[in-house]
Design a protein around this motif. Sequence first.
Motif, PDB file in Angstrom:
ATOM      1  N   TYR A   1       0.855  -1.074  -0.037  1.00 22.97           N
ATOM      2  CA  TYR A   1      -0.217   0.104  -0.019  1.00 22.97           C
ATOM      3  C   TYR A   1       0.823   1.251  -0.030  1.00 22.97           C
ATOM      4  N   GLU A   2       1.804   1.199   0.426  1.00 25.16           N
ATOM      5  CA  GLU A   2       3.040   2.326   0.489  1.00 25.16           C
ATOM      6  C   GLU A   2       3.332   2.706  -0.636  1.00 25.16           C
ATOM      7  N   GLY A   3       3.459   1.689  -1.789  1.00 27.64           N
ATOM      8  CA  GLY A   3       3.759   1.924  -3.107  1.00 27.64           C
ATOM      9  C   GLY A   3       2.508   2.537  -3.827  1.00 27.64           C
ATOM     10  N   LEU A   4       1.462   2.098  -3.504  1.00 37.02           N
ATOM     11  CA  LEU A   4       0.220   2.618  -4.215  1.00 37.02           C
ATOM     12  C   LEU A   4      -0.023   4.139  -3.566  1.00 37.02           C
ATOM     13  N   LEU A   5       0.360   4.484  -2.378  1.00 35.79           N
ATOM     14  CA  LEU A   5       0.496   5.932  -1.758  1.00 35.79           C
ATOM     15  C   LEU A   5       1.243   6.630  -2.706  1.00 35.79           C
ATOM     16  N   ALA A   6       2.318   6.074  -2.922  1.00 33.53           N
ATOM     17  CA  ALA A   6       3.504   6.762  -3.603  1.00 33.53           C
ATOM     18  C   ALA A   6       3.155   7.252  -5.234  1.00 33.53           C
TER      19      ALA A   6
ATOM     20  N   GLU B   1     -13.388  17.068   5.213  1.00 32.11           N
ATOM     21  CA  GLU B   1     -13.562  16.085   5.885  1.00 32.11           C
ATOM     22  C   GLU B   1     -12.271  15.117   6.237  1.00 32.11           C
ATOM     23  N   ARG B   2     -11.588  15.232   5.210  1.00 31.79           N
ATOM     24  CA  ARG B   2     -10.145  14.483   5.235  1.00 31.79           C
ATOM     25  C   ARG B   2      -9.286  15.235   6.353  1.00 31.79           C
ATOM     26  N   PHE B   3      -9.237  16.427   6.310  1.00 31.39           N
ATOM     27  CA  PHE B   3      -8.427  17.016   7.310  1.00 31.39           C
ATOM     28  C   PHE B   3      -8.866  16.979   8.588  1.00 31.39           C
ATOM     29  N   LYS B   4     -10.310  16.850   8.892  1.00 35.57           N
ATOM     30  CA  LYS B   4     -10.685  16.415  10.195  1.00 35.57           C
ATOM     31  C   LYS B   4     -10.227  15.099  10.573  1.00 35.57           C
ATOM     32  N   LEU B   5     -10.480  14.044   9.665  1.00 34.14           N
ATOM     33  CA  LEU B   5     -10.229  12.597   9.943  1.00 34.14           C
ATOM     34  C   LEU B   5      -8.492  12.727  10.133  1.00 34.14           C
ATOM     35  N   ALA B   6      -7.879  13.689   9.681  1.00 36.38           N
ATOM     36  CA  ALA B   6      -6.351  13.526   9.993  1.00 36.38           C
ATOM     37  C   ALA B   6      -6.001  14.187  11.241  1.00 36.38           C
TER      38      ALA B   6
ATOM     39  N   LEU C   1      -1.078   6.966  13.034  1.00 37.59           N
ATOM     40  CA  LEU C   1      -0.159   7.935  12.540  1.00 37.59           C
ATOM     41  C   LEU C   1      -0.010   7.732  10.793  1.00 37.59           C
ATOM     42  N   MET C   2      -0.053   6.509  10.649  1.00 41.22           N
ATOM     43  CA  MET C   2       0.048   6.663   9.102  1.00 41.22           C
ATOM     44  C   MET C   2      -1.430   6.889   8.669  1.00 41.22           C
ATOM     45  N   ARG C   3      -2.507   6.411   9.102  1.00 38.94           N
ATOM     46  CA  ARG C   3      -3.912   6.847   8.710  1.00 38.94           C
ATOM     47  C   ARG C   3      -3.918   8.556   8.600  1.00 38.94           C
ATOM     48  N   SER C   4      -3.695   9.020   9.664  1.00 36.16           N
ATOM     49  CA  SER C   4      -3.576  10.444   9.858  1.00 36.16           C
ATOM     50  C   SER C   4      -2.817  11.356   8.522  1.00 36.16           C
ATOM     51  N   GLN C   5      -1.641  10.665   8.357  1.00 38.70           N
ATOM     52  CA  GLN C   5      -0.907  11.200   7.183  1.00 38.70           C
ATOM     53  C   GLN C   5      -1.511  11.028   6.124  1.00 38.70           C
ATOM     54  N   ILE C   6      -2.183  10.021   5.551  1.00 38.46           N
ATOM     55  CA  ILE C   6      -2.811   9.743   4.466  1.00 38.46           C
ATOM     56  C   ILE C   6      -3.927  10.440   4.345  1.00 38.46           C
TER      57      ILE C   6
ATOM     58  N   LEU D   1      -4.426  13.445   5.562  1.00 36.45           N
ATOM     59  CA  LEU D   1      -3.971  14.870   5.312  1.00 36.45           C
ATOM     60  C   LEU D   1      -3.677  15.095   3.947  1.00 36.45           C
ATOM     61  N   PHE D   2      -2.587  14.134   3.320  1.00 35.99           N
ATOM     62  CA  PHE D   2      -2.285  14.154   2.174  1.00 35.99           C
ATOM     63  C   PHE D   2      -3.462  14.208   1.242  1.00 35.99           C
ATOM     64  N   TRP D   3      -4.535  13.472   1.376  1.00 33.29           N
ATOM     65  CA  TRP D   3      -5.594  13.147   0.345  1.00 33.29           C
ATOM     66  C   TRP D   3      -6.440  14.460   0.641  1.00 33.29           C
ATOM     67  N   GLY D   4      -6.441  14.929   2.008  1.00 38.96           N
ATOM     68  CA  GLY D   4      -7.358  16.255   2.020  1.00 38.96           C
ATOM     69  C   GLY D   4      -6.770  17.511   1.058  1.00 38.96           C
ATOM     70  N   ASN D   5      -5.322  17.375   1.104  1.00 39.85           N
ATOM     71  CA  ASN D   5      -4.436  18.323   0.361  1.00 39.85           C
ATOM     72  C   ASN D   5      -4.709  18.382  -0.854  1.00 39.85           C
ATOM     73  N   MET D   6      -4.607  17.009  -1.340  1.00 38.44           N
ATOM     74  CA  MET D   6      -4.719  16.749  -2.865  1.00 38.44           C
ATOM     75  C   MET D   6      -6.402  17.305  -3.261  1.00 38.44           C
ATOM     76  N   LEU D   7      -7.196  17.002  -2.559  1.00 39.81           N
ATOM     77  CA  LEU D   7      -8.727  17.350  -2.911  1.00 39.81           C
ATOM     78  C   LEU D   7      -8.824  18.938  -2.834  1.00 39.81           C
ATOM     79  N   PHE D   8      -8.090  19.319  -1.876  1.00 39.58           N
ATOM     80  CA  PHE D   8      -8.297  20.749  -1.842  1.00 39.58           C
ATOM     81  C   PHE D   8      -7.612  21.627  -2.943  1.00 39.58           C
ATOM     82  N   GLU D   9      -6.320  20.990  -3.517  1.00 40.01           N
ATOM     83  CA  GLU D   9      -5.778  21.660  -4.548  1.00 40.01           C
ATOM     84  C   GLU D   9      -6.336  21.555  -5.858  1.00 40.01           C
ATOM     85  N   CYS D  10      -6.906  20.214  -5.900  1.00 39.13           N
ATOM     86  CA  CYS D  10      -7.990  19.932  -7.074  1.00 39.13           C
ATOM     87  C   CYS D  10      -9.217  20.945  -7.105  1.00 39.13           C
TER      88      CYS D  10
END
Length: 188
Positions: free
Chosen positions: A35-40, A162-167, A125-130, A132-141
């Motif tokens: 899954y780390e590769g999929l995240l990358a 919602e992703r930022f809150k989950l983070a 911690l990993m879920r929180s980071q995911i 946060l990244f996902w929220g940032n991606m959606l925000f920029e999009c």
Amino acid sequence: MVEIQLQAAYEWVREKYSLAKEKYEEAMKIKPDFYEGLLALGQQQFEMAKLHWSYVVAKNEELSTWDPTETIGLYDSAEEKMKAATEMEEAKRRNKQGNGNEGESSGNGDREEISAVEAAEQAALMRSQIHLFWGNMLFECSQVEFKLGLDVWKQNMDDAVERFKLAGASDADISTVLKNHRCNGDAV
């Protein structure tokens, strides 16, 4: 001259991102539950989308006639990878817990086990980071979609919040991010 340099730089970075994508895809073929590769790979797609958008903006393209299909497709692909990686990570975690193997190897060669508490903390911690990244991606999009006049920007911004809150982001941090959204600057 500047246009030629911009084009050359864009092509060089695009080539490097494409090479990274190939390597991540190869890794996923070797270890499909990596899954780390999929995240990358999701991160790579996100960076490609940002690169593509930045190039269009730098060239002063007329956005009303520009076709955003590739850029939006890259954002969508990044989100799909984030979702799949999150599901994969959750499935691996449930499987470990179901097998009574809540700890895991430290990876240092001695096969030292970490405690269940440490494993749970690392997973959280990993879920929180995911998120946060996902929220940032959606925000920029959503910012790109707003600039393009696409109504879906609102949903992506809500999903980002919602992703930022989950983070675990604070309400103050989320408020600051929302104040910096392009829709606010253009609305003034």
